[in-house]
Design an enzyme around this catalytic site. Structure first.
Site, PDB file in Angstrom:
ATOM      1  N   TRP A 101       0.782  -1.350  -0.010  1.00 18.26           N
ATOM      2  CA  TRP A 101      -0.138  -0.022   0.079  1.00 18.26           C
ATOM      3  C   TRP A 101       0.773   1.406   0.004  1.00 18.26           C
ATOM      4  O   TRP A 101       0.253   2.201  -0.695  1.00 18.26           O
ATOM      5  CB  TRP A 101      -1.179   0.004   1.086  1.00 18.26           C
ATOM      6  CG  TRP A 101      -1.795  -0.998   0.977  1.00 18.26           C
ATOM      7  CD1 TRP A 101      -2.099  -2.021   2.025  1.00 18.26           C
ATOM      8  CD2 TRP A 101      -2.929  -1.700   0.057  1.00 18.26           C
ATOM      9  NE1 TRP A 101      -3.267  -2.942   1.796  1.00 18.26           N
ATOM     10  CE2 TRP A 101      -3.485  -2.853   0.571  1.00 18.26           C
ATOM     11  CE3 TRP A 101      -2.864  -0.984  -1.115  1.00 18.26           C
ATOM     12  CZ2 TRP A 101      -4.461  -3.171  -0.348  1.00 18.26           C
ATOM     13  CZ3 TRP A 101      -4.069  -1.442  -2.072  1.00 18.26           C
ATOM     14  CH2 TRP A 101      -4.410  -2.792  -1.561  1.00 18.26           C
ATOM     15  N   ASP A 171      -1.063   6.634   6.453  1.00 17.41           N
ATOM     16  CA  ASP A 171      -2.309   5.896   5.936  1.00 17.41           C
ATOM     17  C   ASP A 171      -2.782   4.970   6.953  1.00 17.41           C
ATOM     18  O   ASP A 171      -1.484   3.941   7.582  1.00 17.41           O
ATOM     19  CB  ASP A 171      -2.128   5.005   4.660  1.00 17.41           C
ATOM     20  CG  ASP A 171      -2.963   4.012   4.371  1.00 17.41           C
ATOM     21  OD1 ASP A 171      -3.970   3.747   5.243  1.00 17.41           O
ATOM     22  OD2 ASP A 171      -3.040   3.327   3.363  1.00 17.41           O
ATOM     23  N   LYS A 195     -11.491  -1.704   6.946  1.00 18.21           N
ATOM     24  CA  LYS A 195     -10.664  -2.757   7.734  1.00 18.21           C
ATOM     25  C   LYS A 195     -11.190  -2.658   9.086  1.00 18.21           C
ATOM     26  O   LYS A 195     -11.522  -3.810   9.459  1.00 18.21           O
ATOM     27  CB  LYS A 195      -9.308  -2.114   7.673  1.00 18.21           C
ATOM     28  CG  LYS A 195      -8.728  -1.915   6.367  1.00 18.21           C
ATOM     29  CD  LYS A 195      -8.782  -3.279   5.530  1.00 18.21           C
ATOM     30  CE  LYS A 195      -8.553  -2.715   3.925  1.00 18.21           C
ATOM     31  NZ  LYS A 195      -7.555  -2.453   3.408  1.00 18.21           N
TER      32      LYS A 195
END
Ligand SMILES: *Cc1c(COP(=O)(O)O)cnc(C)c1O
Length: 360
Positions: A101, A171, A195
């Site tokens: 990511w 993030d 998530k």
């Protein structure tokens, strides 16, 4: 079939209490005669939902008044572009690449300026967090970027990097609301809610006030400007109303349980029993350097691909689902977010012990 223990990395398990409340309110939300899915985002009922959600979120993370909280669409991926578009005044940024990511964000940012990879753990399949105490931070960097919890690889920054005075962007998708955070240490933090918080399709971004300006890169779409969204209270266009509603319920659930300190303790306890088992097992091993282990995502392997596949299959039949590791790393991964009860982790360990006995 009843409920399973869902170890998915995302979209992921939600608190049963929250799901039941939503089910009960589906046909008639608080006397409106309709569900939240059907109501105007400009209605009084929805205004109360979004205002309450924002306030509860602020309470949970103790967000300072000098930060805006934005409910945005486009997933974490859109923020990979929104961050440089809003923040790259000097067209320079430093990225710490600790997984897929972070790498995606780093690649995307290259469209907008000079992007430096100042540290990486790619040499060992992202199984650790590099030492970030004295990195070659660029003099003209607009920000330093990290992915704080690496969902795929199961690592977590336990201390934030020394940015040498530069703004930090993080993030936090897969560790959002899992423990207390000092928001004042960040310029921007954001996370996809699918998530650890709610359904897919929304990001919560927490942005320091001085970064909310019209001074963005030329060509930035209005909808991606933090200022547009902040001025409109996240209602510039039709937001993901239902997701905001569900997230609001999860915030109430977290507050009721005792907030971030209590969640941290619960998450540490859950992770500890799983890591302790992995450390004592002769069949299963964790894949991450001990000091960098995530509380949320726990990857592990047997060292034998066929045995891994057998494990995943038999676990699924036993009601322990979505334990297959990310396609880029293989093996297994147990995501044990806030809503995964301790009993779920215990059931997994019991199953692993049994599997180990039967297969060695
Ligand atoms: C899942 C994930 C993403 C991608 O999220 P989307 O909402 O699909 O864009 C980005 N960063 C992290 C840390 C993630 O876990």
């Amino acid at each position: 079939m009843g409920r399973v223990y869902n170890f998915s990395a995302g979209p992921a398990v939600l608190p049963e209490e929250v799901l039941q409340e939503i089910a009960a309110e589906m046909m008639d939300y608080h006397g409106t005669g309709m569900s939240v899915m059907e109501m105007s985002h400009r209605s009084g009922a929805f205004d109360e939902i979004i205002q309450t959600a924002e306030q509860d979120f602020r309470d949970l993370l103790q967000v300072p008044d000098s930060y805006k909280v934005l409910f945005l669409q486009g997933g974490a991926h859109l923020q990979f572009a929104a961050v440089p578009m809003n923040l790259m005044k000097n067209r320079t940024a430093d990225y710490i690449v600790t997984g897929q990511w972070a790498k995606r964000a780093y690649m995307e940012a290259q469209k907008y300026g000079k992007v430096n990879k100042i540290a990486s753990s790619e040499d060992k399949t992202y199984s650790y967090i590099p030492d970030c105490s004295d990195l070659p931070i660029s003099k003209d960097a607009d920000y330093v970027y990290i992915c704080e919890n690496n969902t795929i690889y199961g690592t977590k920054f336990k201390t934030l990097p020394n940015t040498k005075g530069k703004d930090l962007v993080s993030d936090v998708s897969s560790c959002f609301l899992s423990e207390p955070m000092d928001v004042s240490r960040y310029a921007v933090l954001y996370g996809g809610v699918q998530k650890n918080i709610g359904p897919a399709g929304m990001v919560i971004a927490v942005v320091r006030d001085d970064l909310i300006t019209d001074d963005v890169l030329p060509g930035t779409p209005d909808i991606m400007k933090y200022k547009t969204q902040a001025d409109a209270g996240s209602l510039y266009n039709t937001p993901n109303c239902f997701c905001i509603y569900v997230c609001g319920k999860v915030f109430k659930w977290l507050k009721k349980l005792g907030g971030m300190e209590v969640m941290k303790q619960r998450n540490e306890e859950k992770a500890a029993i799983l890591y302790d088992f992995l450390d004592s097992s002769t069949m299963f091993q964790g894949t991450v350097r001990r000091e960098d282990r995530s509380l949320m995502n726990v990857p592990f392997v047997t060292g034998d691909k066929e045995l891994d596949a057998k494990f995943v299959k038999e676990a699924e039949a036993a009601g322990l689902v979505n334990l297959k590791g990310h396609r880029s790393v293989g093996g297994m991964r147990a995501s044990i977010y806030n809503a995964m009860p301790r009993a779920g982790v215990e059931a997994l360990i019991t199953f692993m012990k049994k599997f180990e006995e039967e297969n060695s």
